[in-house]
Design a protein around this motif. Structure first.
Motif, PDB file in Angstrom:
ATOM      1  N   UNK A 292       0.827  -1.209   0.000  1.00 15.57           N
ATOM      2  CA  UNK A 292       0.000   0.000   0.000  1.00 15.57           C
ATOM      3  C   UNK A 292       0.864   1.262   0.000  1.00 15.57           C
TER       4      UNK A 292
ATOM      5  N   UNK B 279       3.426   0.758   4.513  1.00 18.63           N
ATOM      6  CA  UNK B 279       2.181   1.490   4.275  1.00 18.63           C
ATOM      7  C   UNK B 279       2.473   2.969   4.075  1.00 18.63           C
ATOM      8  N   UNK B 280       1.506   3.698   3.493  1.00 17.91           N
ATOM      9  CA  UNK B 280       1.712   5.136   3.284  1.00 17.91           C
ATOM     10  C   UNK B 280       1.827   5.880   4.605  1.00 17.91           C
ATOM     11  N   UNK B 281       1.352   5.258   5.693  1.00 17.81           N
ATOM     12  CA  UNK B 281       1.420   5.918   6.994  1.00 17.81           C
ATOM     13  C   UNK B 281       2.656   5.520   7.800  1.00 17.81           C
ATOM     14  N   UNK B 282       3.473   4.623   7.284  1.00 17.70           N
ATOM     15  CA  UNK B 282       4.631   4.144   8.035  1.00 17.70           C
ATOM     16  C   UNK B 282       5.704   5.229   8.126  1.00 17.70           C
TER      17      UNK B 282
ATOM     18  N   UNK C  95       4.782  -4.223   7.465  1.00 15.92           N
ATOM     19  CA  UNK C  95       4.091  -3.874   6.238  1.00 15.92           C
ATOM     20  C   UNK C  95       4.490  -2.467   5.822  1.00 15.92           C
TER      21      UNK C  95
ATOM     22  N   UNK D  43       3.203   1.949  -1.836  1.00 16.05           N
ATOM     23  CA  UNK D  43       3.425   2.321  -3.243  1.00 16.05           C
ATOM     24  C   UNK D  43       2.102   2.407  -3.994  1.00 16.05           C
ATOM     25  N   UNK D  44       1.035   2.810  -3.295  1.00 13.86           N
ATOM     26  CA  UNK D  44      -0.305   2.825  -3.904  1.00 13.86           C
ATOM     27  C   UNK D  44      -0.333   3.626  -5.197  1.00 13.86           C
ATOM     28  N   UNK D  45       0.532   4.667  -5.294  1.00 15.81           N
ATOM     29  CA  UNK D  45       0.471   5.554  -6.463  1.00 15.81           C
ATOM     30  C   UNK D  45       1.055   4.900  -7.710  1.00 15.81           C
ATOM     31  N   UNK D  46       1.620   3.715  -7.577  1.00 12.66           N
ATOM     32  CA  UNK D  46       2.062   2.974  -8.761  1.00 12.66           C
ATOM     33  C   UNK D  46       1.043   1.901  -9.153  1.00 12.66           C
ATOM     34  N   UNK D  47      -0.194   2.083  -8.689  1.00  5.21           N
ATOM     35  CA  UNK D  47      -1.204   1.061  -8.947  1.00  5.21           C
ATOM     36  C   UNK D  47      -1.531   0.909 -10.430  1.00  5.21           C
TER      37      UNK D  47
END
Lengths: 258, 455
Positions: free
Chosen positions: B99, B343-346, B341, B101-105
């Motif tokens: 998640x 995550x974008x919040x890590x 994991x 790297x969500x912007x590479x979805x």
């Protein structure tokens, strides 16, 4: 990249309550350290924070990061498509004049805060700019002052507070408005409040006009985004949040010093 | 301006109004080798001003050239044209992307700048850590498109987007593996464009690490059963040996940072203070200007050590991104704990602190070798295979592959230039000055590149 902070995104403040949704699940604790852990690199007595050369005080980091993602998604699905449509339907000179118009209104903020910092060398050219551009420049649609060697200055209440010694406070990512900190977010609130009070002085038949609403609730935020080149995740770095946090903080530092 | 890669990206391909002039290509036309013209020769790209046309490249100091690039008045004047269009490509459907790297979805993002009539198609591979939107990529796209070609811009295999979405192994830097991944991307794009455009032949180019990749892609393609068959290949400022160039770049970083990354916060706060001073109280820098870097350079008057460190830092940031992305995707438990994991919040502060202190050499010794050594391949074998000399005999015999570089390119180790000359012989065009990519926007260089593909 310039800061996404600007009183010109007034409409976006409406979306502030969204911040409440942005809580992240906690990370699991007690993981085995990786092969190259941070402890390997710490000098005697050095803290982990000190080992990060671009660390910024950010006690709400997880929430800030969640809002950063929200802003990137808002940009992708809402803000940039609207700005692109705006760019598509308007010729460049029109967009230039729209930017000039709102920049001219911001001169009021710059002037007030230059005075509050006792900076005559910024207040006087800003005053002349406002007078010249509001008259010769047709209500600010054109910017003849820049051709008269009166370059635009940039002051706001956050900078004023900083000038008088107030520290940054915790780093904050504001919904839509982007990176800020407690001091600058407070300053932004004061600047926007001042703008609002000033706009109330306009005759009521102007303020009741649909054109007025479109201008300040539609065109202003669109132009504000149009003027900023930054695109989320264009740095190609998984550390973009950290990099933006550092550069925004430093650029505010430089602005406060000047 | 918070573009952290600004030093890698010095030459803004600007633009100015279109000033079409009479053909003035002089002897550069001959550079193309074979004389079958498929594209149309563009009008001269020289500036209108006679003094600017007569001026040599202004910076004889390679550090200044590398960081500042080409002053606006000496840049090639390219005709106004459409902007490259971006598209995404899903190379590994179903691949689990964290998640964080969500912007590479959407997959791998590349760009195209196409012609409406039949034309050659040039693939352009980006340099270290750069993608299809880097300024040098846009400059090359506009140059080649003005010369009549279809252009496809591909991110560097060292870019996080490529590692996450298009790398088979998540570990870039291996000439053969990277070439195989790049060829798969090119095949997919070719397939997608078939029917939409008419392609008369395929060409290939790249700058910096992208030039190194281009050489290995050309080699790997030639060995395939159904090759693309590149007609013209141009390598722009490649490293000779990737491993050696990395060592050069690490040395640069430490020129102005004797304590290494431990001294970085001091270095950065000094830069900030000088920047604040240089900007002056009532004279805001106009960041929209064409010559921001030149302007900054004139005001700050940085030492060679500081400039070298700036170049080294830009590269270090690229390898920082590479190592972290590679580690997270391959779950190597190197700097990022395997059980965690992404995550974008890590919060990533600790991992950034560690990865900034690691060189590409650490990545090579710790992760790369683990993945690629074995089966009779030693560490030294892998270093040898990161060298253009590994395919030097083949390259020497390929009349369609040329080289443009600078004698003072800062990523070349002593002796590397002679080795490049040895491989490419008369197909090596070496400029005296320009540092690393600093003269790419300089109009004679742009004309030379254009001429290579249009002659």
């Amino acid at each position: 990249m310039t800061s996404t902070i600007g009183p010109s995104t007034a409409a976006a403040l409406l979306l502030l309550p969204l911040a409440g949704c942005a809580t992240a699940p906690p990370e699991p604790q007690g993981l085995a350290p990786p092969r190259r852990p941070i402890t390997e690199f710490l000098r005697p007595g050095e803290t982990r924070e000190a080992a990060n050369p671009i660390a910024i005080y950010d006690p709400f980091e997880r929430t800030n990061r969640a809002i950063y993602k929200f802003n990137a998604q808002f940009d992708r699905y809402v803000y940039l498509p609207v700005v692109n449509a705006y760019t598509f339907v308007t010729p460049a000179p029109v967009r230039r004049s729209v930017s000039n118009f709102f920049n001219n209104l911001e001169e009021i903020t710059t002037f007030t805060n230059s005075v509050l910092q006792g900076k005559v060398e910024k207040a006087s050219p800003t005053l002349f700019r406002f007078i010249i551009n509001s008259t010769v420049g047709l209500f600010g649609l054109f910017d003849p002052a820049s051709h008269l060697n009166l370059p635009r200055q940039d002051e706001d209440f956050g900078q004023t507070l900083g000038y008088w010694g107030l520290g940054d406070g915790p780093y904050l990512v504001l919904p839509i408005l982007g990176p800020s900190n407690l001091r600058d977010a407070t300053g932004l609130g004061v600047d926007l409040g001042t703008d609002w009070v000033l706009l109330q002085q306009l005759p009521s038949d102007v303020r009741d006009d649909i054109f007025y609403d479109l201008l300040f609730w539609g065109l202003w935020p669109i132009d504000a985004r149009y003027q900023i080149d930054f695109r989320y995740h264009s740095t190609g770095s998984p550390f973009e949040y950290d990099l933006v946090r550092y550069f925004i903080t430093k650029s505010r530092e430089v602005k406060i010093r000047n | 301006m918070t573009r952290p890669s600004v030093a890698l990206d010095p030459s803004d391909g600007c633009h100015g109004p279109s000033r079409r002039q009479l053909l003035g290509m002089t002897g550069l036309l001959a550079l193309g080798g074979c004389a079958t013209s498929a594209g149309h020769a563009p009008a001269s790209l020289a500036p209108a001003d006679a003094a600017a046309r007569a001026a040599p490249f202004p910076f004889t100091n390679p550090w200044v050239a590398t960081v500042v690039g080409t002053p606006a008045e000496l840049r090639a004047v390219l005709p106004d044209g459409p902007a490259p269009r971006r598209a995404t490509l899903e190379q590994f459907p179903g691949r689990a992307i964290p998640e964080g790297f969500w912007y590479y979805d959407g997959g791998l993002t590349y760009s195209t700048l196409l012609q409406e009539r039949p034309a050659p198609l040039v693939f352009v591979i980006a340099g270290t850590g750069a993608d299809d939107r880097s300024r040098l990529m846009i400059l090359l796209a506009r140059t080649l498109h003005a010369g009549g070609a279809h252009v496809v811009l591909i991110p560097s295999p060292s870019h996080a987007n490529f590692i996450v979405t298009a790398s088979s192994t998540f570990m870039p830097g291996n000439s053969e593996q990277d070439a195989a991944d790049l060829l798969k991307v090119m095949d997919a794009i070719r397939h997608r464009l078939a029917g939409r455009i008419q392609v008369t032949r395929y060409d290939l180019t790249g700058y910096s690490l992208g030039a190194w990749h281009a050489a290995f892609v050309a080699r790997a393609d030639a060995a395939r059963a159904e090759p693309i068959g590149f007609d013209r290949v141009l390598l722009i400022n490649p490293p000779l040996n990737l491993y050696h160039s990395i060592q050069q770049i690490d040395a640069m970083l430490y020129k102005g940072l004797p304590q290494g990354i431990d001294g970085l916060d001091h270095f950065l706060s000094r830069v900030t203070a000088r920047l604040a001073y240089a900007m002056g109280p009532t004279d805001p820098l106009d960041f929209s200007g064409q010559d921001v870097l030149l302007d900054l350079y004139r005001r700050l008057q940085p030492s060679d050590e500081s400039l070298a460190t700036t170049v080294g830092l830009a590269f270090r940031l690229s390898t920082t991104n590479l190592i972290f992305t590679s580690d997270v995707m391959s779950r190597s438990d190197y700097v990022f704990p395997r059980g965690q994991e992404f995550r974008s919040t890590t919060p990533l502060g600790d991992y950034l602190a560690v990865t900034l202190r690691l060189s590409f050499v650490d990545y090579f010794d710790d992760l790369f070798i683990e993945r690629y050594a074995g089966g009779g391949l030693t560490r030294q074998d892998l270093i040898d295979r990161s060298d253009l000399r590994w395919i030097g005999g083949w390259l020497a015999g390929q009349k369609q592959i040329g080289l443009i570089t600078n004698a003072d390119d800062v990523i070349l180790a002593p002796g590397d230039l002679d080795e490049l000359r040895e491989i490419f012989g008369e197909r090596a065009w070496v400029h005296a000055y320009g540092g690393h990519m600093g003269n790419l926007a300089f109009w004679p260089v742009v004309e030379q590149i254009s001429g290579y593909f249009t002659a």
